[in-house]
Write a protein that holds these residues in place. Structure first.
Motif, PDB file in Angstrom:
ATOM      1  N   PHE A 102       0.836  -1.209   0.000  1.00  0.00           N
ATOM      2  CA  PHE A 102       0.000   0.000   0.000  1.00  0.00           C
ATOM      3  C   PHE A 102       0.864   1.250   0.000  1.00  0.00           C
ATOM      4  CE2 PHE A 102      -2.558  -3.160   2.449  1.00  0.00           C
ATOM      5  CZ  PHE A 102      -3.433  -3.468   1.414  1.00  0.00           C
ATOM      6  N   GLY A 103       1.908   1.188  -0.772  1.00  0.00           N
ATOM      7  CA  GLY A 103       2.753   2.364  -0.901  1.00  0.00           C
ATOM      8  C   GLY A 103       3.719   2.593   0.235  1.00  0.00           C
ATOM      9  N   ILE A 104       3.724   1.676   1.215  1.00  0.00           N
ATOM     10  CA  ILE A 104       4.651   1.841   2.329  1.00  0.00           C
ATOM     11  C   ILE A 104       5.802   0.867   2.140  1.00  0.00           C
ATOM     12  CG2 ILE A 104       4.899   1.681   4.832  1.00  0.00           C
ATOM     13  CD1 ILE A 104       1.722   1.909   4.793  1.00  0.00           C
ATOM     14  N   PRO A 105       7.033   1.350   2.142  1.00  0.00           N
ATOM     15  CA  PRO A 105       8.151   0.424   2.006  1.00  0.00           C
ATOM     16  C   PRO A 105       8.338  -0.388   3.294  1.00  0.00           C
ATOM     17  CG  PRO A 105       8.961   2.653   2.305  1.00  0.00           C
ATOM     18  CD  PRO A 105       7.473   2.752   2.249  1.00  0.00           C
ATOM     19  N   VAL A 106       8.342  -1.685   3.126  1.00  0.00           N
ATOM     20  CA  VAL A 106       8.463  -2.563   4.295  1.00  0.00           C
ATOM     21  C   VAL A 106       9.612  -3.520   4.054  1.00  0.00           C
ATOM     22  CG1 VAL A 106       7.320  -4.353   5.633  1.00  0.00           C
ATOM     23  CG2 VAL A 106       6.010  -2.422   4.783  1.00  0.00           C
ATOM     24  N   LYS A 107      10.379  -3.802   5.105  1.00  0.00           N
ATOM     25  CA  LYS A 107      11.486  -4.748   4.956  1.00  0.00           C
ATOM     26  C   LYS A 107      10.924  -6.167   4.912  1.00  0.00           C
ATOM     27  CE  LYS A 107      14.931  -2.035   7.415  1.00  0.00           C
ATOM     28  NZ  LYS A 107      15.236  -1.703   8.805  1.00  0.00           N
ATOM     29  N   THR A 108      11.334  -6.951   3.932  1.00  0.00           N
ATOM     30  CA  THR A 108      10.839  -8.320   3.859  1.00  0.00           C
ATOM     31  C   THR A 108      11.235  -9.118   5.086  1.00  0.00           C
ATOM     32  OG1 THR A 108      12.450  -8.322   2.093  1.00  0.00           O
ATOM     33  CG2 THR A 108      10.312  -9.341   1.624  1.00  0.00           C
ATOM     34  N   VAL A 109      12.428  -8.805   5.596  1.00  0.00           N
ATOM     35  CA  VAL A 109      12.894  -9.592   6.737  1.00  0.00           C
ATOM     36  C   VAL A 109      11.942  -9.424   7.928  1.00  0.00           C
ATOM     37  CG1 VAL A 109      14.464  -7.806   7.605  1.00  0.00           C
ATOM     38  CG2 VAL A 109      14.909 -10.189   8.133  1.00  0.00           C
ATOM     39  N   ASP A 110      11.405  -8.229   8.087  1.00  0.00           N
ATOM     40  CA  ASP A 110      10.450  -8.007   9.171  1.00  0.00           C
ATOM     41  C   ASP A 110       9.216  -8.881   8.981  1.00  0.00           C
ATOM     42  OD1 ASP A 110      12.090  -6.238  10.367  1.00  0.00           O
ATOM     43  OD2 ASP A 110      11.001  -4.423   9.785  1.00  0.00           O
ATOM     44  N   LEU A 111       8.718  -8.888   7.740  1.00  0.00           N
ATOM     45  CA  LEU A 111       7.525  -9.702   7.467  1.00  0.00           C
ATOM     46  C   LEU A 111       7.824 -11.175   7.727  1.00  0.00           C
ATOM     47  CD1 LEU A 111       6.140  -7.980   4.255  1.00  0.00           C
ATOM     48  CD2 LEU A 111       5.439  -7.676   6.629  1.00  0.00           C
ATOM     49  N   LEU A 112       8.997 -11.594   7.281  1.00  0.00           N
ATOM     50  CA  LEU A 112       9.384 -12.986   7.472  1.00  0.00           C
ATOM     51  C   LEU A 112       9.434 -13.330   8.962  1.00  0.00           C
ATOM     52  CD1 LEU A 112      10.462 -15.501   5.899  1.00  0.00           C
ATOM     53  CD2 LEU A 112      12.740 -14.709   6.529  1.00  0.00           C
ATOM     54  N   VAL A 113      10.038 -12.437   9.726  1.00  0.00           N
ATOM     55  CA  VAL A 113      10.157 -12.677  11.166  1.00  0.00           C
ATOM     56  C   VAL A 113       8.784 -12.773  11.807  1.00  0.00           C
ATOM     57  CG1 VAL A 113      10.860 -11.615  13.345  1.00  0.00           C
ATOM     58  CG2 VAL A 113      12.438 -11.648  11.420  1.00  0.00           C
ATOM     59  N   ILE A 114       7.922 -11.818  11.469  1.00  0.00           N
ATOM     60  CA  ILE A 114       6.593 -11.816  12.081  1.00  0.00           C
ATOM     61  C   ILE A 114       5.825 -13.081  11.699  1.00  0.00           C
ATOM     62  CG2 ILE A 114       4.386 -10.591  12.191  1.00  0.00           C
ATOM     63  CD1 ILE A 114       5.978  -8.008  11.594  1.00  0.00           C
ATOM     64  N   GLY A 115       5.874 -13.398  10.406  1.00  0.00           N
ATOM     65  CA  GLY A 115       5.142 -14.575   9.918  1.00  0.00           C
ATOM     66  C   GLY A 115       5.629 -15.850  10.581  1.00  0.00           C
ATOM     67  N   ALA A 116       6.949 -16.031  10.601  1.00  0.00           N
ATOM     68  CA  ALA A 116       7.498 -17.259  11.162  1.00  0.00           C
ATOM     69  C   ALA A 116       7.167 -17.367  12.650  1.00  0.00           C
ATOM     70  CB  ALA A 116       9.016 -17.272  10.966  1.00  0.00           C
ATOM     71  N   ALA A 117       7.276 -16.244  13.349  1.00  0.00           N
ATOM     72  CA  ALA A 117       7.003 -16.270  14.786  1.00  0.00           C
ATOM     73  C   ALA A 117       5.541 -16.614  15.048  1.00  0.00           C
ATOM     74  CB  ALA A 117       7.353 -14.921  15.409  1.00  0.00           C
ATOM     75  N   LEU A 118       4.652 -16.011  14.284  1.00  0.00           N
ATOM     76  CA  LEU A 118       3.223 -16.299  14.467  1.00  0.00           C
ATOM     77  C   LEU A 118       2.951 -17.778  14.226  1.00  0.00           C
ATOM     78  CD1 LEU A 118       1.403 -13.242  12.860  1.00  0.00           C
ATOM     79  CD2 LEU A 118       1.497 -13.907  15.261  1.00  0.00           C
ATOM     80  N   LEU A 119       3.531 -18.299  13.163  1.00  0.00           N
ATOM     81  CA  LEU A 119       3.335 -19.710  12.831  1.00  0.00           C
ATOM     82  C   LEU A 119       3.778 -20.592  14.000  1.00  0.00           C
ATOM     83  CD1 LEU A 119       2.650 -21.788  10.563  1.00  0.00           C
ATOM     84  CD2 LEU A 119       5.110 -21.818  10.078  1.00  0.00           C
ATOM     85  N   MET A 120       4.963 -20.293  14.529  1.00  0.00           N
ATOM     86  CA  MET A 120       5.494 -21.094  15.622  1.00  0.00           C
ATOM     87  C   MET A 120       4.597 -21.007  16.860  1.00  0.00           C
ATOM     88  SD  MET A 120       7.616 -22.596  14.482  1.00  0.00           S
ATOM     89  CE  MET A 120       8.814 -23.636  14.455  1.00  0.00           C
ATOM     90  N   MET A 121       4.110 -19.812  17.120  1.00  0.00           N
ATOM     91  CA  MET A 121       3.249 -19.636  18.294  1.00  0.00           C
ATOM     92  C   MET A 121       1.980 -20.487  18.148  1.00  0.00           C
ATOM     93  SD  MET A 121       4.852 -17.374  20.247  1.00  0.00           S
ATOM     94  CE  MET A 121       3.588 -17.011  21.424  1.00  0.00           C
ATOM     95  N   VAL A 122       1.419 -20.492  16.937  1.00  0.00           N
ATOM     96  CA  VAL A 122       0.204 -21.277  16.722  1.00  0.00           C
ATOM     97  C   VAL A 122       0.506 -22.764  16.941  1.00  0.00           C
ATOM     98  CG1 VAL A 122      -1.489 -21.995  15.001  1.00  0.00           C
ATOM     99  CG2 VAL A 122      -0.810 -19.598  15.165  1.00  0.00           C
ATOM    100  N   VAL A 123       1.649 -23.201  16.396  1.00  0.00           N
ATOM    101  CA  VAL A 123       2.009 -24.612  16.538  1.00  0.00           C
ATOM    102  C   VAL A 123       2.111 -24.982  18.018  1.00  0.00           C
ATOM    103  CG1 VAL A 123       3.851 -26.288  16.167  1.00  0.00           C
ATOM    104  CG2 VAL A 123       3.165 -24.762  14.311  1.00  0.00           C
TER     105      VAL A 123
END
Lengths: 383, 261, 330
Positions: free
Chosen positions: C170-191
Motif C-alpha cells: 500500500f505504498g509503504i516500504p516494508v522490509k521483507t525480513v520483518d515480514l518474514l520474522v513476524i510470519g514465522a514467529a506467528l506460525l510457531m506460536m500457533v504450533v
C-alpha cells in the motif's frame, strides 16, 4: 551427633562462655589487627602487583554493600537484583554535589547522598514491595539498569564520559607510620615506606581503607543493635511466613519497606565513599555485574549472618585481586559458585547460627527416629 | 462471670468466591468472657468465617463489628492490633525463630519500637523489650513449654507447636482469641488437657472463639455453640440445646439431606 | 519529542516493532511455560537464546565459505542454520534443567534458591561463550577454530550474507525480513499453542502446571513433563535466535541479558504462564519500545521497556490476559 558438629559447638561454647571483659579485649585486638593489616603487609596475603591498601579498601566497600544487601536479602528475604542502582545513586549524588554542579565538601555531600538513596529506596519500594517475591527480583533488576542507562544518556549526569574531580575526605596530617618490609624473609620496619596518618591522597590508599573499615565496624554494630530488637524480629517473621506475621500484628509491608530503605541507605553510603576514593565515576562503574557480585557475596557467605556475608565480601572482592591471573574468570567462577551453593549448600558457607542449629537438630531427630527424650534432656540441661 | 456485652457481632455475613457461596447470610455474636464454639461438618465455612473476621478475606456483603467498630476493610495487622488474635489450622509458626522469639513477635504487636529506638537503645526499646520478654516467658510457663523457650519452633513436638501458637496469639494481648482446631491431631488425653487450658485462658479474661471438629470437646468446654452447614447458620444455642437439635444431628449424620458434594 | 518523525513513519515503526516483538514473544514462551509449570523464573533462558544465535552464525559462516551463497543454496543453508539453532538451544535448555534445576526441584527448594541457581547458570553460560578463546586455547584448538573463537568478547557478525529487498505494501516500504520474522514467529506460536492444547504431552504440561502432585498421581511423569517444557522453550528460543540473526545479523556473548529481561517483561505483560499472553505481550512490548524510541530518542529504547515492565507489575501484576497455563492458578 557427629564429631564435627560437636567440636564446632564446643569451640563456639568456649568462646561465648568467656567473661565479658575478655571478649571485649578480644574484639579490640581483632580490630587493631584489621587496622594494621596494610602496614604489616604480610606475605601471601598482601597482593603483589596491586596496591594492597587499595585492594583492602575495595574489600571494605564490598563488605559494606554486603552488610546492606544482607538486611534486604538475608533478614527480610527480599531478592534485590538492582542493588547497584542504590550504590550508583549515592556515588552520583556525591559526584554532582562535590564536583560536577557544586563544590560542597564531602562530609556534607555524603549524608545528602545517603538521604537521596534512602528516598530512592522508598520510591522504588513503595510500589514494588507489594508484588510477588520473584517479580521483585526482576523489577529491581530493571531499576538497576534504568539508573545506569539514565546516567549514560543524561548530559546533566555526565553521560558515559563520567564525572571526575570528586572531593576527597578532609585530611588531618598528624604523624607518619612506617610499614613492615618482608623482602628478606623476616619482618623489618621500613622507614622509607610510610603512611601519613591521616592523609587522603592519590598515592597512598591505606587511609581510605581505615575509613572504610571504620564505617564497616559502625554499620556492623548498628546492624546488631537493630537485628536484636522488635525490628529484626519483624523482618525475620515476615521472611518466614508473611501471612502469619501479618496476622500476628506485624505491618509486614512497612517492615519490608524499612528493610529495603535501610539497605539502600547503606548502599548509598558505600557508593558515596567509593566515588570519593576513586575521584572519578562513570556508568561503567555500575554495571549489572556488580549487583550480581554483591548478591554473590551475600549468598556465598550465608545470607542472614553478618559475619558470613563479610567473609563472602572478602572472597568476592579479594580473591580476584590476589589471583589477578584469574581475574577474567571471576564471573564464571562466581556463577559456578552460585549454582553449586544453591544445589549443595543453599544456606551459604556460614549460615546463621540458628540455621546451623536447626540442621543439627534435624539430623539428630533423623538419627533418633522421633525419640524425643534426647533433645528434651539436652534442653533441660541447658536451661 | 460472663458479662453480656457483645465483643464481636457478625451480621448478614456473605462471602462468595466466584460462583461459590462460602458463607451465606451468617449472623451471630460473641459475648465478652464466653467460649463460643463454631462447629459444622467439613467445608461448612468455619475457617472461611475465621478468615473473614481476621481480615484475610473481604466479605462480599454484611458487617463484622468488633467492640462496636467495623472490621471490614481493615488491614490484617490492624485487626490484630485492635484485639483479635488467632491460631492456624495447619500450624504456622516462624520455624527458624526460637519459641521465645515467636511469642515476642506476638507481644510486639503492642509495641512501637522503631529503628531509631533500637539503634540508640532508647528507654522505650529497653522498656518494651523487658516487658515483652517477661510476658513471653509468663505465657510459655502458662502453656507449660518454658523449657523449650530457646528451642527453634520447628524443632518442638507437634503438641508443643500447637501450644506455642496459642501462646503467640495470647501475647498480642487480644480481647478475643480465635482458635482454629487447636486439638487437631491430639489424642483424647491431650484433648482433655487442652480443654482445661482453654478454660484457663478464658479465666484469664480472654474471650474465646473455638473452631472444633470433635463434638465432645466442644460440648465440654464451650458456653455457647454456633453451627454452620454449607455456609449457612443452622443452629445456635447452649451445648445442651445443640446436642438435641435435630438439624444439627442431621447435618452431622447426614440423615435428611443427601451428600451434596 | 519528535512527533513529525513519529507520525510520518508510523507504519514502518509499527512493523519493525512487531518484528522485534515477535522475537520477544518466542523467547517469552520459554519463560512463561517454565514459570507456569515450576513457578521458576528461568533466568538462564536468555543464554539458551544466545547459544542459538551463535549456532546460526557459525552454521552460516561454515557453509557459505568465502564466495558467499545465493538462491536455493542460501535457502538451504539458512534452513540448516535454523535447525542447528533450534537443536543447540534445546540442548542447552535441557542441560540447564538437568544440572541447575532438577536437583533443586527434587528437594523442593525455596523459589529464591532456584532463582539464584538460575542466575549462576546464566553467568556460567554467558561467560563460557565470552571466554571461548581461552577455553579452546587450553586444548590448543584456538588456531584451528580461529574465526569462531577469536574476539570472544566483541560482536560477531554475519552481515552481508542475506540481503532481502524491501517491498511496497500500500505504498509503504516494508522490509521483507520483518515480514518474514513476524510470519514465522506467528506460525510457531500457533504450533506450540495447539500442541499444548491438543496433544497428550500438552495435557500433561497443563495438568502439571495446575497441580503437580495430583498430575503425578494420575500418571503424568513430572520429570518428563518438565523436560518437555524446557525442550519446547529451548526450541522456540532457537527459532527466535535464528530470526534475530536474520534481522540484526550481529551477536555477542552477553546479547541474551537485555533480550531476556525484555522477553520476561513480555511474558509478565501478557500474563505469565499464559501462552497467548506471551504473544500479545511480546508484540505490545516490541511496538511500544519502537514507538518510544522514535518519540524520545533511540538511546532511551531500553529504558522504555524497563519502565513498561515496572508499570505493568505495579498496576496489573497478573498481566493482560491473566496467568494460566493450566487454567487458573490461585
Amino acid at each position: 551427633m557427629s564429631n564435627k558438629t560437636s567440636k564446632a559447638g564446643g569451640f563456639r561454647a568456649r568462646v561465648t562462655g568467656l567473661p565479658k571483659p575478655v571478649k571485649f579485649l578480644g574484639w579490640i585486638v581483632l580490630a587493631l589487627l584489621a587496622y594494621a593489616l596494610p602496614l604489616l603487609e604480610p606475605p601471601f596475603i598482601s597482593t603483589p602487583g596491586v596496591d594492597f591498601g587499595g585492594v583492602l579498601f575495595v574489600v571494605t566497600m564490598y563488605g559494606l554493600v554486603a552488610l546492606g544487601l544482607n538486611i534486604v536479602v538475608g533478614y527480610a528475604g527480599l531478592l534485590d537484583l538492582g542493588y547497584v542502582g542504590f550504590y550508583a545513586i549515592g556515588a552520583y549524588t556525591v559526584a554532582i554535589l562535590t564536583s560536577f554542579h557544586a563544590n560542597w565538601p564531602l562530609l556534607l555531600a555524603l549524608p545528602v547522598g545517603m538521604l537521596a538513596t534512602l528516598l530512592g529506596g522508598i520510591i522504588l519500594g513503595t510500589p514494588t514491595l507489594r508484588v510477588r517475591g520473584d517479580y521483585l527480583a526482576i523489577v529491581t533488576l530493571g531499576f538497576g539498569e534504568i539508573i545506569r542507562l539514565v546516567a549514560v544518556n543524561t548530559e546533566w549526569l555526565g553521560t558515559s564520559k563520567g564525572i571526575s574531580n570528586i572531593a576527597r575526605p578532609p585530611s588531618l596530617e598528624l604523624f607518619e607510620i612506617p610499614h613492615l618490609n618482608w623482602d628478606t624473609g623476616v619482618p623489618l620496619v621500613d622507614f622509607n615506606d610510610s603512611t601519613t596518618f591521616i592523609e587522603f591522597g592519590v598515592l597512598d590508599q591505606i587511609p581510605y581503607y581505615w575509613m572504610g573499615l571504620t564505617v564497616v565496624i559502625l554499620v556492623l554494630i548498628a546492624d546488631k543493635l537493630i537485628k536484636d530488637s522488635r525490628v529484626g524480629r519483624a523482618w525475620e517473621a515476615t521472611r518466614e511466613d508473611e501471612d502469619a506475621a501479618e496476622l500476628m500484628g506485624v505491618p509486614t509491608f512497612r517492615f519490608k519497606l524499612l528493610a529495603f530503605a535501610t539497605g539502600a541507605f547503606v548502599g548509598g553510603l558505600a557508593g558515596g565513599l567509593y566515588a570519593s576514593r576513586q575521584s572519578f565515576i562513570n556508568p561503567q562503574s555500575f554495571l549489572l555485574l556488580f549487583s550480581i557480585l554483591f548478591l554473590a557475596a551475600v549468598v556465598i557467605g550465608g545470607q542472614g549472618n553478618r559475619w558470613g556475608v563479610l567473609v563472602g565480601a572478602v572472597l568476592v572482592a579479594y580473591l580476584p585481586q590476589r589471583f589477578r591471573e584469574f581475574d577474567d574468570f571471576r564471573v564464571l567462577v562466581f556463577g559456578l559458585a552460585l549454582v553449586a551453593l544453591a544445589i549443595l549448600r543453599p544456606e551459604g558457607l556460614f549460615p546463621p547460627r540458628r540455621t546451623v542449629r536447626a540442621k543439627q537438630l534435624e539430623q539428630e531427630l533423623d538419627e533418633l527416629e522421633g525419640a524425643h527424650d534426647g533433645h528434651d534432656g539436652e534442653a533441660a540441661a541447658r536451661a | 462471670m460472663p458479662d453480656h456485652t457483645k465483643v464481636l457481632e457478625v451480621e448478614n455475613l456473605t462471602l462468595k468466591f466466584g460462583g461459590l457461596t462460602a458463607l451465606d447470610d451468617v449472623s451471630f455474636h460473641i459475648a465478652e468472657g464466653e467460649i463460643l464454639g463454631l462447629i459444622g461438618p467439613n467445608g461448612a465455612g468455619k475457617t472461611t468465617c475465621f478468615n473473614a473476621i481476621t481480615g484475610v478475606y473481604r466479605p462480599t456483603s454484611g458487617s463484622i463489628r468488633f467492640r462496636g467498630e467495623s472490621l471490614v476493610g481493615k488491614k490484617r495487622f490492624q485487626i490484630t492490633q485492635a484485639g483479635i488474635a488467632r491460631t492456624f489450622q495447619n500450624i504456622r509458626l516462624f520455624p527458624t525463630m526460637t519459641a521465645l522469639e515467636n511469642v515476642l513477635v506476638g507481644a510486639d504487636a503492642r509495641h512501637s519500637t522503631g529503628i531509631f529506638s533500637a539503634l540508640f537503645r532508647l528507654p522505650k526499646h529497653r522498656r518494651e523489650e523487658a516487658e515483652g520478654h517477661d510476658r513471653a516467658m509468663e505465657l510459655l510457663r502458662f502453656m507449660g513449654i518454658q523449657r523449650h523457650a530457646d528451642e527453634l519452633a520447628a524443632n518442638l513436638s507437634y503438641g508443643d507447636q500447637r501450644r506455642l501458637e496459642i501462646a503467640r496469639a495470647m501475647a498480642t494481648n487480644p480481647k478475643l482469641i480465635c482458635l482454629d482446631e487447636p486439638a487437631a491431631g491430639f489424642n483424647p488425653e491431650e484433648k482433655r488437657v487442652l480443654m482445661d487450658l482453654i478454660r484457663k485462658v478464658r479465666d484469664q479474661g480472654y474471650t474465646v472463639l473455638l473452631i472444633e471438629h470433635d463434638m465432645r470437646l466442644v460440648m465440654g468446654v464451650t458456653d455457647r455453640i454456633v453451627v454452620l452447614e454449607f455456609g449457612k447458620l443452622i443452629a445456635e444455642g447452649s451445648p445442651a440445646e445443640i446436642r438435641d437439635n435435630p438439624a444439627v444431628i442431621a447435618a452431622y449424620l447426614g440423615v435428611e439431606e443427601e451428600d451434596a458434594s | 519529542m519528535d512527533f513529525d518523525f513519529f507520525f510520518n513513519n508510523l507504519p514502518q515503526l509499527t512493523i519493525t516493532g512487531l518484528a522485534f516483538g515477535a522475537i520477544y514473544a518466542l523467547i517469552a514462551l520459554g519463560y512463561t511455560m517454565v514459570y507456569g509449570v515450576l513457578q521458576l523464573i528461568n533466568f538462564a533462558h536468555s543464554e539458551v537464546f544466545m547459544y542459538g544465535t551463535f549456532a546460526t552464525l557459525w552454521t552460516v559462516w561454515a557453509l557459505t565459505g568465502s564466495g558467499g551463497a545465493s538462491g536455493m543454496q542460501l535457502v538451504g543453508i539458512l534452513l540448516l542454520a535454523l535447525v542447528m539453532s533450534m537443536l543447540t538451544s534445546a540442548l542447552v535448555a535441557l542441560l540447564l534443567e538437568r544440572v541447575a534445576y532438577r536437583p533443586l526441584i527434587k528437594r523442593n527448594a525455596p523459589r529464591l534458591i532456584a532463582l539464584i541457581s538460575a542466575i549462576g547458570a546464566s553467568f556460567v553460560l554467558a561467560e563460557l561463550m565470552g571466554l571461548r578463546d581461552r577455553v579452546t586455547g587450553w586444548f590448543g584448538l584456538d588456531d584451528t577454530l580461529d574465526r569462531y573463537v577469536s574476539g570472544a568478547r566483541i560482536n560477531a557478525s554475519m552481515s552481508g550474507v542475506v540481503n532481502m529487498p524491501n517491498v511496497d505494501i500500500f505504498g509503504i516500504p516494508v522490509k521483507t525480513v520483518d515480514l518474514l520474522v513476524i510470519g514465522a514467529a506467528l506460525l510457531m506460536m500457533v504450533v506450540v499453542d495447539q500442541f499444548v492444547r491438543r496433544s497428550k504431552l500438552g495435557r500433561g504440561i497443563r495438568a502439571t502446571a495446575q497441580d503437580q502432585e495430583t498430575a503425578a498421581l494420575m500418571g503424568v511423569n513430572p520429570t518428563r513433563t518438565i523436560q518437555m517444557t524446557f525442550l519446547i522453550g529451548g526450541l522456540m528460543a532457537g527459532v527466535a535466535a535464528f530470526l534475530y540473526m536474520l534481522k540484526i545479523e550481529v551477536t555477542k556473548f552477553d546479547v541474551g541479558f537485555l533480550l531476556g529481561v525484555k522477553a520476561f517483561a513480555a511474558a509478565v505483560l501478557g500474563g505469565i504462564g499464559n501462552l497467548r499472553g506471551a504473544l500479545l505481550g511480546g508484540l505490545l512490548l516490541g511496538v511500544a519500545e519502537n514507538w518510544g524510541a522514535a518519540l524520545i530518542g533511540t538511546e532511551w529504547r531500553h529504558v522504555v521497556a524497563f519502565v513498561l515492565l515496572v508499570v505493568i507489575l505495579l498496576f496489573r501484576p497478573t498481566g493482560l490476559l491473566g496467568e494460566s497455563l493450566g487454567k487458573a492458578r490461585a
